[in-house]
Scaffold this active site. Structure first.
Site, PDB file in Angstrom:
ATOM      1  N   SER A 100      32.806 -21.868  35.939  1.00 17.91           N
ATOM      2  CA  SER A 100      32.696 -22.925  34.923  1.00 17.91           C
ATOM      3  C   SER A 100      33.667 -22.630  33.792  1.00 17.91           C
ATOM      4  O   SER A 100      33.938 -21.455  33.483  1.00 17.91           O
ATOM      5  CB  SER A 100      31.273 -22.953  34.362  1.00 17.91           C
ATOM      6  OG  SER A 100      31.209 -23.839  33.256  1.00 17.91           O
ATOM      7  N   TYR A 114      24.022 -18.658  30.715  1.00 21.70           N
ATOM      8  CA  TYR A 114      24.709 -19.306  31.841  1.00 21.70           C
ATOM      9  C   TYR A 114      26.203 -18.980  31.797  1.00 21.70           C
ATOM     10  O   TYR A 114      26.806 -18.600  32.810  1.00 21.70           O
ATOM     11  CB  TYR A 114      24.469 -20.812  31.741  1.00 21.70           C
ATOM     12  CG  TYR A 114      25.332 -21.683  32.626  1.00 21.70           C
ATOM     13  CD1 TYR A 114      24.978 -21.931  33.950  1.00 21.70           C
ATOM     14  CD2 TYR A 114      26.494 -22.278  32.125  1.00 21.70           C
ATOM     15  CE1 TYR A 114      25.757 -22.747  34.748  1.00 21.70           C
ATOM     16  CE2 TYR A 114      27.269 -23.102  32.913  1.00 21.70           C
ATOM     17  CZ  TYR A 114      26.913 -23.339  34.223  1.00 21.70           C
ATOM     18  OH  TYR A 114      27.693 -24.140  35.008  1.00 21.70           O
TER      19      TYR A 114
HETATM   20  P1  NAP Z   1      23.452 -30.078  40.665  1.00 16.79           P
HETATM   21  O1  NAP Z   1      23.920 -31.486  40.736  1.00 16.79           O
HETATM   22  O2  NAP Z   1      22.285 -29.709  39.813  1.00 16.79           O
HETATM   23  O3  NAP Z   1      23.183 -29.572  42.170  1.00 16.79           O
HETATM   24  C1  NAP Z   1      22.762 -28.237  42.356  1.00 16.79           C
HETATM   25  C2  NAP Z   1      22.705 -27.937  43.847  1.00 16.79           C
HETATM   26  O4  NAP Z   1      22.372 -26.545  44.008  1.00 16.79           O
HETATM   27  C3  NAP Z   1      21.629 -28.729  44.572  1.00 16.79           C
HETATM   28  O5  NAP Z   1      22.103 -28.954  45.892  1.00 16.79           O
HETATM   29  C4  NAP Z   1      20.449 -27.753  44.590  1.00 16.79           C
HETATM   30  O6  NAP Z   1      19.541 -28.005  45.672  1.00 16.79           O
HETATM   31  C5  NAP Z   1      21.178 -26.444  44.799  1.00 16.79           C
HETATM   32  N1  NAP Z   1      20.472 -25.235  44.353  1.00 16.79           N
HETATM   33  C6  NAP Z   1      20.059 -24.936  43.080  1.00 16.79           C
HETATM   34  N2  NAP Z   1      19.488 -23.731  43.074  1.00 16.79           N
HETATM   35  C7  NAP Z   1      19.540 -23.241  44.350  1.00 16.79           C
HETATM   36  C8  NAP Z   1      19.112 -22.045  44.969  1.00 16.79           C
HETATM   37  N3  NAP Z   1      18.511 -21.066  44.284  1.00 16.79           N
HETATM   38  N4  NAP Z   1      19.324 -21.904  46.300  1.00 16.79           N
HETATM   39  C9  NAP Z   1      19.935 -22.871  47.009  1.00 16.79           C
HETATM   40  N5  NAP Z   1      20.372 -24.029  46.479  1.00 16.79           N
HETATM   41  C10 NAP Z   1      20.170 -24.213  45.164  1.00 16.79           C
HETATM   42  O7  NAP Z   1      24.633 -29.101  40.183  1.00 16.79           O
HETATM   43  P2  NAP Z   1      26.197 -29.380  39.952  1.00 16.79           P
HETATM   44  O8  NAP Z   1      26.365 -29.973  38.617  1.00 16.79           O
HETATM   45  O9  NAP Z   1      26.783 -30.031  41.158  1.00 16.79           O
HETATM   46  O10 NAP Z   1      26.721 -27.875  39.840  1.00 16.79           O
HETATM   47  C11 NAP Z   1      27.187 -27.162  40.981  1.00 16.79           C
HETATM   48  C12 NAP Z   1      27.896 -25.905  40.507  1.00 16.79           C
HETATM   49  O11 NAP Z   1      28.938 -26.264  39.596  1.00 16.79           O
HETATM   50  C13 NAP Z   1      26.998 -24.919  39.757  1.00 16.79           C
HETATM   51  O12 NAP Z   1      27.357 -23.599  40.088  1.00 16.79           O
HETATM   52  C14 NAP Z   1      27.330 -25.197  38.293  1.00 16.79           C
HETATM   53  O13 NAP Z   1      27.101 -24.080  37.475  1.00 16.79           O
HETATM   54  C15 NAP Z   1      28.805 -25.522  38.406  1.00 16.79           C
HETATM   55  N6  NAP Z   1      29.314 -26.328  37.277  1.00 16.79           N
HETATM   56  C16 NAP Z   1      28.788 -27.558  36.997  1.00 16.79           C
HETATM   57  C17 NAP Z   1      29.294 -28.273  35.920  1.00 16.79           C
HETATM   58  C18 NAP Z   1      28.773 -29.646  35.548  1.00 16.79           C
HETATM   59  O14 NAP Z   1      29.116 -30.123  34.444  1.00 16.79           O
HETATM   60  N7  NAP Z   1      28.001 -30.301  36.382  1.00 16.79           N
HETATM   61  C19 NAP Z   1      30.302 -27.729  35.140  1.00 16.79           C
HETATM   62  C20 NAP Z   1      30.803 -26.478  35.448  1.00 16.79           C
HETATM   63  C21 NAP Z   1      30.297 -25.781  36.530  1.00 16.79           C
HETATM   64  P3  NAP Z   1      18.179 -28.893  45.417  1.00 16.79           P
HETATM   65  O15 NAP Z   1      18.604 -30.205  44.846  1.00 16.79           O
HETATM   66  O16 NAP Z   1      17.597 -29.002  46.792  1.00 16.79           O
HETATM   67  O17 NAP Z   1      17.329 -28.086  44.469  1.00 16.79           O
END
Ligand code: NAP
Length: 247
Positions: A142, A156
């Protein structure tokens, strides 16, 4: 005919992970889609992957548990043969707030999923890929790793800085085994993560702080991940590719 790449995407059911699965399917990968709770979202994404012509298996399990990670890779191997790619993406932020107000169990969960989970997945991929002759890992970090997320998520952000260091060290450790290790560092991306943490307007409100004037889309991060996994990135390892609209 050369073998199709087989890629494990953790957190592949929603958000950046789902967009990555769909993009990689279009690029010719077979997919192993990991997720934790949401069976319907996993099925919907798997349907989109199959519609793009790829094979897909969904595996429910917690990446912060060794048995969950082993199951993910065991099923991958049994269904499709040797795993050639890992997208280490499953992550959580926990409830936003100042560190002084965050509960110990929330700190522990963020560390367990974002750091221990990434280490367990990288370790299993390193073992399997070294045995099968190489592969590529992309860790989803991130921009928070270098911005620090004060007042919201310093814990985080700390796990994401650790992800960057893991990427750097592991790329050097695994280069001789033919395994490339890179990271993408997204900025604010329009996914469910913000609403789930009670911050649904975050992508829209943050636009003013972003040089490109808007939050990113999951597909824009998926494109960077797909490039890092591709043959076009054959000489790229140890890189942290920022996809943050200039932030
Ligand atoms: P999201 O929409 O909340 O989706 C999270 C995904 O991870 C879902 O498929 C969830 O499954 C799964 N998950 C969560 N905890 C888990 C665990 N312990 N074991 C297995 N699966 C798990 O998240 P996102 O925004 O796409 O983020 C994805 C990645 O990008 C993360 O690492 C986040 O830190 C990073 N990121 C996001 C942003 C942002 O602004 N969105 C920015 C920078 C970095 P379920 O739905 O089945 O629980």
């Amino acid at each position: 005919m050369s073998r199709r790449p087989v890629t494990v995407v953790t957190g592949g059911s929603r958000g950046i992970g789902a967009a990555t699965c769909v993009r990689l399917a279009a690029d010719g990968h077979d997919l192993v889609l990991g997720y934790l709770h949401d069976d319907d979202a996993a099925k919907a994404t798997a349907d989109r992957v199959r519609a793009a012509g790829a094979r897909c298996v969904t595996v429910r399990g917690d990446t912060s548990e060794e048995c969950g990670v082993d199951r993910l890779f065991d099923i991958a191997g049994a269904e499709f043969g040797a795993v050639t790619g890992l997208v280490n993406n499953a992550g959580v932020t926990g409830t936003p707030g100042r560190l002084a107000d965050i509960r110990t169990e929330d700190l522990r969960r963020v560390l367990d999923v974002n750091l221990l989970g990434y280490l367990l997945c990288c370790r299993r991929a390193a073992r399997d890929m070294a045995e099968s002759g190489g592969g590529a890992i992309v860790n989803v970090s991130s921009a928070a790793a270098t911005l620090g997320s004060p007042g919201r998520y310093v814990h985080y952000a700390a796990t994401k800085a650790a992800t960057d260091t893991l990427t750097l060290g592991l790329s050097k450790e695994l280069g001789p085994d033919g395994i490339r290790v890179n990271a993408v560092a997204p900025g604010i991306i329009d996914t469910d993560m913000h609403a789930a943490m009670g911050d649904p307007d975050r992508p829209a409100l943050a636009a003013a702080e972003i040089p490109l004037g808007r939050a990113g889309q999951p597909a824009e991060v998926a494109a960077a991940i797909a490039w890092l996994l591709s043959a076009d990135a054959a000489y790229t390892t140890g890189t942290i590719l920022r996809v943050a609209g200039g932030r």
